[in-house]
Write a protein that holds these residues in place. Structure first.
Motif, PDB file in Angstrom:
ATOM      1  N   LEU A  27    -117.656   5.035  41.757  1.00 26.99           N
ATOM      2  CA  LEU A  27    -118.736   5.010  40.768  1.00 26.99           C
ATOM      3  C   LEU A  27    -118.777   6.308  39.958  1.00 26.99           C
ATOM      4  CD1 LEU A  27    -121.594   3.294  42.796  1.00 26.99           C
ATOM      5  CD2 LEU A  27    -120.279   2.330  40.883  1.00 26.99           C
ATOM      6  N   LYS A  28    -118.453   7.416  40.601  1.00 22.75           N
ATOM      7  CA  LYS A  28    -118.408   8.702  39.905  1.00 22.75           C
ATOM      8  C   LYS A  28    -117.393   8.643  38.758  1.00 22.75           C
ATOM      9  CE  LYS A  28    -119.049  12.102  42.687  1.00 22.75           C
ATOM     10  NZ  LYS A  28    -118.994  13.250  43.591  1.00 22.75           N
ATOM     11  N   GLY A  29    -116.233   8.047  39.025  1.00 21.17           N
ATOM     12  CA  GLY A  29    -115.221   7.877  37.987  1.00 21.17           C
ATOM     13  C   GLY A  29    -115.678   6.952  36.880  1.00 21.17           C
ATOM     14  N   VAL A  30    -116.368   5.885  37.244  1.00 21.41           N
ATOM     15  CA  VAL A  30    -116.890   4.925  36.264  1.00 21.41           C
ATOM     16  C   VAL A  30    -117.946   5.592  35.384  1.00 21.41           C
ATOM     17  CG1 VAL A  30    -118.222   2.791  35.989  1.00 21.41           C
ATOM     18  CG2 VAL A  30    -116.348   2.896  37.651  1.00 21.41           C
ATOM     19  N   PHE A  31    -118.871   6.327  36.002  1.00 24.90           N
ATOM     20  CA  PHE A  31    -119.911   7.009  35.225  1.00 24.90           C
ATOM     21  C   PHE A  31    -119.314   8.065  34.309  1.00 24.90           C
ATOM     22  CE2 PHE A  31    -123.049   5.837  38.752  1.00 24.90           C
ATOM     23  CZ  PHE A  31    -123.525   4.747  38.045  1.00 24.90           C
ATOM     24  N   TYR A  32    -118.300   8.773  34.802  1.00 23.31           N
ATOM     25  CA  TYR A  32    -117.633   9.773  33.968  1.00 23.31           C
ATOM     26  C   TYR A  32    -117.044   9.096  32.729  1.00 23.31           C
ATOM     27  CZ  TYR A  32    -114.586  13.542  32.458  1.00 23.31           C
ATOM     28  OH  TYR A  32    -113.970  14.526  31.720  1.00 23.31           O
ATOM     29  N   TYR A  33    -116.386   7.974  32.943  1.00 22.76           N
ATOM     30  CA  TYR A  33    -115.799   7.241  31.818  1.00 22.76           C
ATOM     31  C   TYR A  33    -116.881   6.767  30.843  1.00 22.76           C
ATOM     32  CZ  TYR A  33    -113.390   3.782  29.031  1.00 22.76           C
ATOM     33  OH  TYR A  33    -112.898   3.080  27.975  1.00 22.76           O
ATOM     34  N   ALA A  34    -117.999   6.280  31.359  1.00 20.08           N
ATOM     35  CA  ALA A  34    -119.082   5.785  30.509  1.00 20.08           C
ATOM     36  C   ALA A  34    -119.655   6.891  29.624  1.00 20.08           C
ATOM     37  CB  ALA A  34    -120.189   5.179  31.367  1.00 20.08           C
ATOM     38  N   VAL A  35    -119.725   8.102  30.151  1.00 18.05           N
ATOM     39  CA  VAL A  35    -120.299   9.216  29.396  1.00 18.05           C
ATOM     40  C   VAL A  35    -119.259   9.887  28.490  1.00 18.05           C
ATOM     41  CG1 VAL A  35    -121.325  11.526  29.616  1.00 18.05           C
ATOM     42  CG2 VAL A  35    -122.103   9.671  31.090  1.00 18.05           C
ATOM     43  N   GLU A  36    -118.084  10.148  29.024  1.00 22.28           N
ATOM     44  CA  GLU A  36    -117.067  10.919  28.297  1.00 22.28           C
ATOM     45  C   GLU A  36    -116.111  10.057  27.469  1.00 22.28           C
ATOM     46  OE1 GLU A  36    -117.048  14.225  28.168  1.00 22.28           O
ATOM     47  OE2 GLU A  36    -118.780  14.333  29.514  1.00 22.28           O
ATOM     48  N   LYS A  37    -116.108   8.754  27.704  1.00 22.91           N
ATOM     49  CA  LYS A  37    -115.223   7.814  26.994  1.00 22.91           C
ATOM     50  C   LYS A  37    -113.741   8.126  27.212  1.00 22.91           C
ATOM     51  CE  LYS A  37    -118.705   5.672  25.201  1.00 22.91           C
ATOM     52  NZ  LYS A  37    -119.576   5.248  26.261  1.00 22.91           N
ATOM     53  N   ARG A  38    -113.438   8.685  28.375  1.00 18.46           N
ATOM     54  CA  ARG A  38    -112.051   8.914  28.771  1.00 18.46           C
ATOM     55  C   ARG A  38    -111.971   8.873  30.291  1.00 18.46           C
ATOM     56  NH1 ARG A  38    -111.000  14.525  30.029  1.00 18.46           N
ATOM     57  NH2 ARG A  38    -112.867  15.732  29.653  1.00 18.46           N
TER      58      ARG A  38
END
Length: 150
Positions: A27-38
């Motif tokens: 989920l940490k990776g998913v949230f990072y992607y959602a915020v940073e778009k990468r």
């Protein structure tokens, strides 16, 4: 020694805690992607800080699983709960303060030595968790234990 590995592999409490950690890291990776778009693959596997706290998920799932398996009045449950409290306090307290200090120190280094030949290694800034990240991780851990310890 053969029984050791067999028993360890069949330890439902251990696998519940590991599963909670794994889901939190994912989920940490998913949230990072959602915020940073990468995509940052490190966020899926390693790295401290971020949403949700995988440390909190691990220790609360451990404490909940021990409580379910051994009883809520068990000394083992008391130990697991106090261990979880210390880990979560550290994540939101000491490590968060260290993160904030690292941000300030990195800014000072950038401003003072912007044009010089000073080569200072930057401090890791993402060390701790906000209280919301800790609560989210703790909630995830309890939910995982309730689901997996049936």
């Amino acid at each position: 020694m053969g029984n050791f590995f067999k028993e360890l592999a069949e330890n439902k409490i251990l696998w519940t805690a590991i599963s909670a950690w794994f889901v939190a890291q994912f989920l940490k990776g998913v949230f990072y992607y959602a915020v940073e778009k990468r995509i940052n693959f490190k966020r899926f596997v390693v790295g401290s800080g971020g949403m949700p706290s995988s440390h909190s998920a691990l220790v609360t799932s451990l404490a909940t699983a021990v409580g379910i398996a051994k009883g809520w009045d068990s000394p083992m449950t008391a130990i697991a709960i106090m261990f979880a409290a210390v880990v979560m306090y550290d994540a939101a307290g000491v490590r968060l303060a260290a993160s904030r200090q690292a941000v300030i120190l990195n800014k000072i280094v950038d401003e003072i030595f912007e044009e010089g030949e000073f080569h200072q290694e930057r401090l890791k800034e993402l060390l701790g968790h906000t209280p919301v990240e800790v609560i989210a991780g703790a909630t995830l851990g309890v939910i995982m234990a309730l689901l997996l310890m049936k």
